[in-house]
Design a protein around this motif. Sequence first.
Motif, mmCIF file in Angstrom:
data_model
loop_
_atom_site.group_PDB
_atom_site.id
_atom_site.type_symbol
_atom_site.label_atom_id
_atom_site.label_comp_id
_atom_site.label_asym_id
_atom_site.label_seq_id
_atom_site.Cartn_x
_atom_site.Cartn_y
_atom_site.Cartn_z
ATOM 1 N N CYS A 102 -25.945 50.207 -40.259
ATOM 2 C CA CYS A 102 -25.931 50.029 -38.807
ATOM 3 C C CYS A 102 -24.711 49.206 -38.386
ATOM 4 O O CYS A 102 -24.381 48.196 -39.010
ATOM 5 C CB CYS A 102 -27.216 49.336 -38.358
ATOM 6 N N HIS A 104 -24.491 47.383 -35.909
ATOM 7 C CA HIS A 104 -24.866 46.125 -35.260
ATOM 8 C C HIS A 104 -24.822 44.990 -36.283
ATOM 9 O O HIS A 104 -23.833 44.263 -36.341
ATOM 10 C CB HIS A 104 -26.252 46.259 -34.607
ATOM 11 N N LEU A 105 -25.833 44.873 -37.119
ATOM 12 C CA LEU A 105 -25.871 43.784 -38.098
ATOM 13 C C LEU A 105 -26.053 44.273 -39.523
ATOM 14 O O LEU A 105 -26.395 43.492 -40.409
ATOM 15 C CB LEU A 105 -26.969 42.780 -37.741
ATOM 16 N N GLY A 106 -25.838 45.569 -39.736
ATOM 17 C CA GLY A 106 -25.780 46.061 -41.102
ATOM 18 C C GLY A 106 -27.084 46.498 -41.741
ATOM 19 O O GLY A 106 -27.125 46.720 -42.952
ATOM 20 N N CYS A 107 -28.152 46.654 -40.970
ATOM 21 C CA CYS A 107 -29.389 47.187 -41.544
ATOM 22 C C CYS A 107 -29.168 48.656 -41.932
ATOM 23 O O CYS A 107 -28.236 49.292 -41.472
ATOM 24 C CB CYS A 107 -30.526 47.109 -40.522
ATOM 25 N N CYS A 120 -32.426 52.670 -36.078
ATOM 26 C CA CYS A 120 -32.354 51.417 -36.840
ATOM 27 C C CYS A 120 -33.574 50.583 -36.455
ATOM 28 O O CYS A 120 -33.729 50.200 -35.287
ATOM 29 C CB CYS A 120 -31.070 50.661 -36.526
ATOM 30 N N CYS A 122 -34.306 47.597 -37.266
ATOM 31 C CA CYS A 122 -34.109 46.140 -37.122
ATOM 32 C C CYS A 122 -34.155 45.696 -35.667
ATOM 33 O O CYS A 122 -34.857 44.746 -35.324
ATOM 34 C CB CYS A 122 -32.801 45.717 -37.761
ATOM 35 N N HIS A 123 -33.390 46.371 -34.786
ATOM 36 C CA HIS A 123 -33.344 45.956 -33.379
ATOM 37 C C HIS A 123 -33.423 47.158 -32.446
ATOM 38 O O HIS A 123 -33.052 47.063 -31.284
ATOM 39 C CB HIS A 123 -32.065 45.163 -33.087
ATOM 40 N N GLY A 125 -31.779 50.146 -32.525
ATOM 41 C CA GLY A 125 -30.576 50.939 -32.259
ATOM 42 C C GLY A 125 -30.828 52.421 -32.515
ATOM 43 O O GLY A 125 -31.562 52.779 -33.433
ATOM 44 N N PRO A 138 -28.595 47.818 -29.378
ATOM 45 C CA PRO A 138 -27.475 46.890 -29.521
ATOM 46 C C PRO A 138 -26.251 47.367 -30.315
ATOM 47 O O PRO A 138 -25.212 46.716 -30.223
ATOM 48 C CB PRO A 138 -28.115 45.678 -30.208
ATOM 49 N N PRO A 139 -26.297 48.460 -31.104
ATOM 50 C CA PRO A 139 -25.095 48.797 -31.875
ATOM 51 C C PRO A 139 -23.867 48.970 -30.975
ATOM 52 O O PRO A 139 -23.907 49.719 -29.996
ATOM 53 C CB PRO A 139 -25.458 50.113 -32.560
HETATM 54 S S1 FES Z 1 -28.972 45.963 -37.186
HETATM 55 FE FE1 FES Z 1 -29.298 47.925 -36.389
HETATM 56 S S2 FES Z 1 -29.800 47.594 -34.344
HETATM 57 FE FE2 FES Z 1 -29.448 45.611 -35.125
#
Ligand code: FES
Length: 160
Positions: A102, A104-107, A120, A122-123, A125, A138-139
């Motif tokens: 991802c 955004h933060l790499g999930c 995603c 995680c958040h 996305g 958020p990405p």
């Molecule tokens: S890590 Fe994927 S949306 Fe935040």
Amino acid sequence: MTELTHLAPISGENGEKNTRRAFLVAAGAAGVAYTAALAYPIYRYLASPEEMASNAVAVTEVTLKDAQKLPLGSVLMFKFGPSPALLIHHQDGRWISMTAVCAHLGCTVQYEPQADRIHCACHGGVYNPYTGENVSGPPPKPLKLFKVAVNDAGVNISRA
Ligand code: FES
């Protein structure tokens, strides 16, 4: 009886200085170790997924043996170098491959065939499963696409 006249006194001004110096050296070393233990997770949190990936050995191509048999509407997760990636065989016959990291933060993202989207967890996305574009959440940018070449032996995936 032997006299111990050659030993330095353990108390007095010199002894106290040595004890104080040893304490300061030990405290300094403990402080450095503590700071490093705190700083490394913060660095890992702040470093972008691309920066972490660029620190790894660069892999430019992967061949997935027998992946040409992947049914329509299916996905195959694989490793492109150290990072997870997706190979999607869409219902319309198109083959699409992209990073599964991802932006955004790499999930690790997942392809959801029933919703025809990349998600995603995680958040929240969401990405387009054909172009990798970031659709919602958020990405800040798209997932990176790879080139796909299908042949009788498998599927070759390389950096675009
Ligand atoms: S890590 Fe994927 S949306 Fe935040």
